[in-house]
Design a protein around this motif. Structure first.
Motif, PDB file in Angstrom:
ATOM      1  N   ARG A   3      26.836  21.237  31.996  1.00  0.00           N
ATOM      2  CA  ARG A   3      27.310  22.550  31.219  1.00  0.00           C
ATOM      3  C   ARG A   3      28.807  22.536  31.697  1.00  0.00           C
ATOM      4  NH1 ARG A   3      23.619  27.753  32.183  1.00  0.00           N
ATOM      5  NH2 ARG A   3      21.672  26.647  32.593  1.00  0.00           N
ATOM      6  N   THR A   4      29.413  23.333  30.721  1.00  0.00           N
ATOM      7  CA  THR A   4      30.762  23.782  31.041  1.00  0.00           C
ATOM      8  C   THR A   4      30.851  24.687  32.154  1.00  0.00           C
ATOM      9  OG1 THR A   4      31.329  23.563  28.659  1.00  0.00           O
ATOM     10  CG2 THR A   4      32.892  24.956  30.017  1.00  0.00           C
ATOM     11  N   THR A   5      31.808  24.279  33.196  1.00  0.00           N
ATOM     12  CA  THR A   5      32.006  25.158  34.364  1.00  0.00           C
ATOM     13  C   THR A   5      33.251  25.838  34.352  1.00  0.00           C
ATOM     14  OG1 THR A   5      30.735  23.316  35.559  1.00  0.00           O
ATOM     15  CG2 THR A   5      32.256  24.853  36.930  1.00  0.00           C
ATOM     16  N   VAL A   6      33.204  26.797  34.822  1.00  0.00           N
ATOM     17  CA  VAL A   6      34.293  28.045  34.778  1.00  0.00           C
ATOM     18  C   VAL A   6      34.305  28.586  36.257  1.00  0.00           C
ATOM     19  CG1 VAL A   6      35.216  29.910  33.846  1.00  0.00           C
ATOM     20  CG2 VAL A   6      33.630  28.541  32.505  1.00  0.00           C
ATOM     21  N   LEU A   7      35.614  28.436  36.681  1.00  0.00           N
ATOM     22  CA  LEU A   7      35.950  29.281  38.025  1.00  0.00           C
ATOM     23  C   LEU A   7      36.761  30.451  37.528  1.00  0.00           C
ATOM     24  CD1 LEU A   7      36.482  29.704  41.050  1.00  0.00           C
ATOM     25  CD2 LEU A   7      38.222  27.926  40.846  1.00  0.00           C
ATOM     26  N   ILE A   8      36.266  31.800  37.953  1.00  0.00           N
ATOM     27  CA  ILE A   8      37.083  32.999  37.688  1.00  0.00           C
ATOM     28  C   ILE A   8      37.103  33.655  39.104  1.00  0.00           C
ATOM     29  CG2 ILE A   8      36.614  35.174  36.618  1.00  0.00           C
ATOM     30  CD1 ILE A   8      34.135  34.038  34.960  1.00  0.00           C
ATOM     31  N   THR A   9      38.586  33.721  39.549  1.00  0.00           N
ATOM     32  CA  THR A   9      39.103  34.545  40.549  1.00  0.00           C
ATOM     33  C   THR A   9      38.734  36.028  40.444  1.00  0.00           C
ATOM     34  OG1 THR A   9      41.223  34.756  40.230  1.00  0.00           O
ATOM     35  CG2 THR A   9      40.301  32.880  41.483  1.00  0.00           C
ATOM     36  N   GLY A  10      38.187  36.834  41.597  1.00  0.00           N
ATOM     37  CA  GLY A  10      38.300  38.172  41.489  1.00  0.00           C
ATOM     38  C   GLY A  10      37.155  38.819  40.318  1.00  0.00           C
ATOM     39  N   SER A  11      35.878  37.911  40.446  1.00  0.00           N
ATOM     40  CA  SER A  11      34.811  38.353  39.419  1.00  0.00           C
ATOM     41  C   SER A  11      33.962  39.385  39.624  1.00  0.00           C
ATOM     42  CB  SER A  11      34.324  36.984  39.117  1.00  0.00           C
ATOM     43  OG  SER A  11      33.527  36.551  40.421  1.00  0.00           O
ATOM     44  N   ALA A  12      33.896  39.800  40.798  1.00  0.00           N
ATOM     45  CA  ALA A  12      32.812  40.691  41.186  1.00  0.00           C
ATOM     46  C   ALA A  12      32.963  42.056  40.347  1.00  0.00           C
ATOM     47  CB  ALA A  12      32.972  40.993  42.591  1.00  0.00           C
ATOM     48  N   LYS A  13      34.003  42.599  40.204  1.00  0.00           N
ATOM     49  CA  LYS A  13      34.265  43.883  39.321  1.00  0.00           C
ATOM     50  C   LYS A  13      34.886  43.730  38.026  1.00  0.00           C
ATOM     51  CE  LYS A  13      33.906  46.737  43.523  1.00  0.00           C
ATOM     52  NZ  LYS A  13      34.590  47.864  44.324  1.00  0.00           N
ATOM     53  N   ARG A  14      34.841  44.977  37.329  1.00  0.00           N
ATOM     54  CA  ARG A  14      35.494  45.167  36.142  1.00  0.00           C
ATOM     55  C   ARG A  14      35.651  44.167  35.263  1.00  0.00           C
ATOM     56  NH1 ARG A  14      38.530  49.978  37.409  1.00  0.00           N
ATOM     57  NH2 ARG A  14      40.614  49.399  36.249  1.00  0.00           N
ATOM     58  N   LEU A  15      36.865  43.549  35.002  1.00  0.00           N
ATOM     59  CA  LEU A  15      37.274  42.559  34.044  1.00  0.00           C
ATOM     60  C   LEU A  15      36.720  41.353  34.303  1.00  0.00           C
ATOM     61  CD1 LEU A  15      41.220  43.402  32.863  1.00  0.00           C
ATOM     62  CD2 LEU A  15      38.932  44.392  31.982  1.00  0.00           C
ATOM     63  N   GLY A  16      36.745  40.788  35.497  1.00  0.00           N
ATOM     64  CA  GLY A  16      36.353  39.665  36.160  1.00  0.00           C
ATOM     65  C   GLY A  16      34.680  39.602  35.828  1.00  0.00           C
ATOM     66  N   ARG A  17      34.012  40.643  36.062  1.00  0.00           N
ATOM     67  CA  ARG A  17      32.648  40.774  36.094  1.00  0.00           C
ATOM     68  C   ARG A  17      32.295  40.721  34.608  1.00  0.00           C
ATOM     69  NH1 ARG A  17      28.980  43.335  39.671  1.00  0.00           N
ATOM     70  NH2 ARG A  17      27.195  43.604  38.934  1.00  0.00           N
ATOM     71  N   ALA A  18      32.903  41.263  33.489  1.00  0.00           N
ATOM     72  CA  ALA A  18      32.619  41.362  32.076  1.00  0.00           C
ATOM     73  C   ALA A  18      32.879  39.826  31.753  1.00  0.00           C
ATOM     74  CB  ALA A  18      33.421  42.215  31.389  1.00  0.00           C
ATOM     75  N   THR A  19      33.891  39.143  32.271  1.00  0.00           N
ATOM     76  CA  THR A  19      34.062  37.655  31.967  1.00  0.00           C
ATOM     77  C   THR A  19      33.183  36.651  32.078  1.00  0.00           C
ATOM     78  OG1 THR A  19      36.576  38.591  31.986  1.00  0.00           O
ATOM     79  CG2 THR A  19      36.016  35.735  32.088  1.00  0.00           C
ATOM     80  N   ALA A  20      32.825  36.979  33.582  1.00  0.00           N
ATOM     81  CA  ALA A  20      31.604  36.162  33.944  1.00  0.00           C
ATOM     82  C   ALA A  20      30.220  36.145  33.005  1.00  0.00           C
ATOM     83  CB  ALA A  20      31.289  36.562  35.576  1.00  0.00           C
ATOM     84  N   HIS A  21      30.044  37.544  32.668  1.00  0.00           N
ATOM     85  CA  HIS A  21      28.751  37.682  31.940  1.00  0.00           C
ATOM     86  C   HIS A  21      29.074  36.838  30.452  1.00  0.00           C
ATOM     87  CE1 HIS A  21      25.570  40.329  33.331  1.00  0.00           C
ATOM     88  NE2 HIS A  21      26.401  40.981  33.918  1.00  0.00           N
ATOM     89  N   ALA A  22      30.479  36.872  29.936  1.00  0.00           N
ATOM     90  CA  ALA A  22      30.456  36.350  28.701  1.00  0.00           C
ATOM     91  C   ALA A  22      30.278  34.935  28.682  1.00  0.00           C
ATOM     92  CB  ALA A  22      31.927  36.674  28.040  1.00  0.00           C
ATOM     93  N   PHE A  23      30.960  34.196  29.636  1.00  0.00           N
ATOM     94  CA  PHE A  23      30.753  32.779  29.961  1.00  0.00           C
ATOM     95  C   PHE A  23      29.246  32.346  30.071  1.00  0.00           C
ATOM     96  CE2 PHE A  23      35.339  32.759  30.743  1.00  0.00           C
ATOM     97  CZ  PHE A  23      35.759  31.618  29.819  1.00  0.00           C
ATOM     98  N   VAL A  24      28.628  33.227  30.895  1.00  0.00           N
ATOM     99  CA  VAL A  24      27.065  32.516  31.190  1.00  0.00           C
ATOM    100  C   VAL A  24      26.177  32.876  29.780  1.00  0.00           C
ATOM    101  CG1 VAL A  24      25.071  33.426  31.830  1.00  0.00           C
ATOM    102  CG2 VAL A  24      27.106  33.185  33.369  1.00  0.00           C
TER     103      VAL A  24
END
Length: 277
Positions: A3-24
């Motif tokens: 699968r495509t792999t994405v590294l997100i810094t500062g992903s626990a809250k707010r914009l990072g959290r929403a971004t993690a959800h979107a990629f998954v």
């Protein structure tokens, strides 16, 4: 097939959290980086694993520490075998008034120099170094880098000079890296506008405590706008409403997964706020 792999810094809250959800939701593997927000990160991990088993892993790290960025890249490769997209989301934000009071002896202080150094370190140098470390692996996958900037990088923001300076540097670097890394790696930026008001007082206290342990003095205030200021901001936004983290996440995933002929671009996701400032 991997699968495509994405590294997100500062992903626990707010914009990072929403971004993690979107990629998954798009079927990607995600490496979730966090620093102090342990409970929020573990909660996010459980949410994502309920969507897709083995969808993500956690890594805790203070990105300003020596070797932290190398360990972040290594952990991603060890977990998923490749790196396709880097999202530089981690950032610090709080007021840094130029003058604590209007006297000549306070024009330049050690405190303001330390504040600027910390903003540049976290909001500019960390994304720069992490992008350079990730580049060999992103080249192999014809991947991308997306940097979280800010609409105020162009316009300035009262009492936030150090923050604006760092984000302006990040914006300039985004355009230059797009040229340097072409044609193998695409590099773009997203500039949010009025998306979220600052966190609750409990979260603010947590952030103050974390900041007090870093190089700069603890900020005297990182509270957000009052109710009147919120109304004024929304009245001076074309769409007359507050944006959602999902608006930013959708733009980030578009740039990473769909916009394969876009590089060196900065997309404002601000509801038209920038037209008023």
């Amino acid at each position: 097939m991997k699968r495509t792999t994405v590294l997100i810094t500062g992903s626990a809250k707010r914009l990072g959290r929403a971004t993690a959800h979107a990629f998954v939701q798009r079927g990607c593997h995600v490496m979730l980086h966090y620093n102090h927000s342990t409970q929020a990160a573990k909660s996010l991990q459980q949410e994502l694993l309920s969507i897709s088993p083995r969808a993500c892993q956690l890594i805790q790290s203070d990105l300003n520490q020596p070797d932290a960025l190398t360990k972040l890249i290594d952990a991603t490769l060890n977990a998923f075998g490749q790196l396709d997209h880097l999202i530089n989301n981690a950032s610090i934000f709080y007021p840094t008034p130029l003058f604590k009071n209007h006297t000549e002896e306070n024009i330049e202080t050690k405190e303001t120099e330390l504040e600027l150094s910390q903003f540049l370190l976290t909001n500019y140098f960390v994304p720069k170094k992490l992008s350079l470390l990730a580049a060999p692996y992103l080249t192999k996958t014809n991947g991308s880098i997306t940097n979280l900037i800010d609409i105020y990088a162009d316009t300035g923001l009262k009492d936030h000079t150090a923050y604006v300076a760092a984000k302006s540097a990040l914006k300039a670097m985004t355009v230059e890296l797009a040229q340097i890394f072409a044609p193998q790696i695409r590099v773009n930026g997203v500039s949010p506008g009025a998306i979220l008001w600052p966190d609750s007082e409990g979260s603010l206290n947590e952030e103050k405590e974390a900041l007090s342990k870093s190089l700069q003095p603890s900020p005297t205030s990182i509270a957000g706008p009052n109710e009147k200021q919120k109304v004024d901001i929304l009245n001076n936004t074309s769409l007359k409403r507050l944006g959602k983290p999902e608006n930013i996440a959708a733009t980030i995933t578009y740039l990473a997964l769909d916009a394969n002929y876009t590089t060196g671009s900065i997309i404002n996701v601000d509801g038209g706020r920038r037209d008023y400032i």
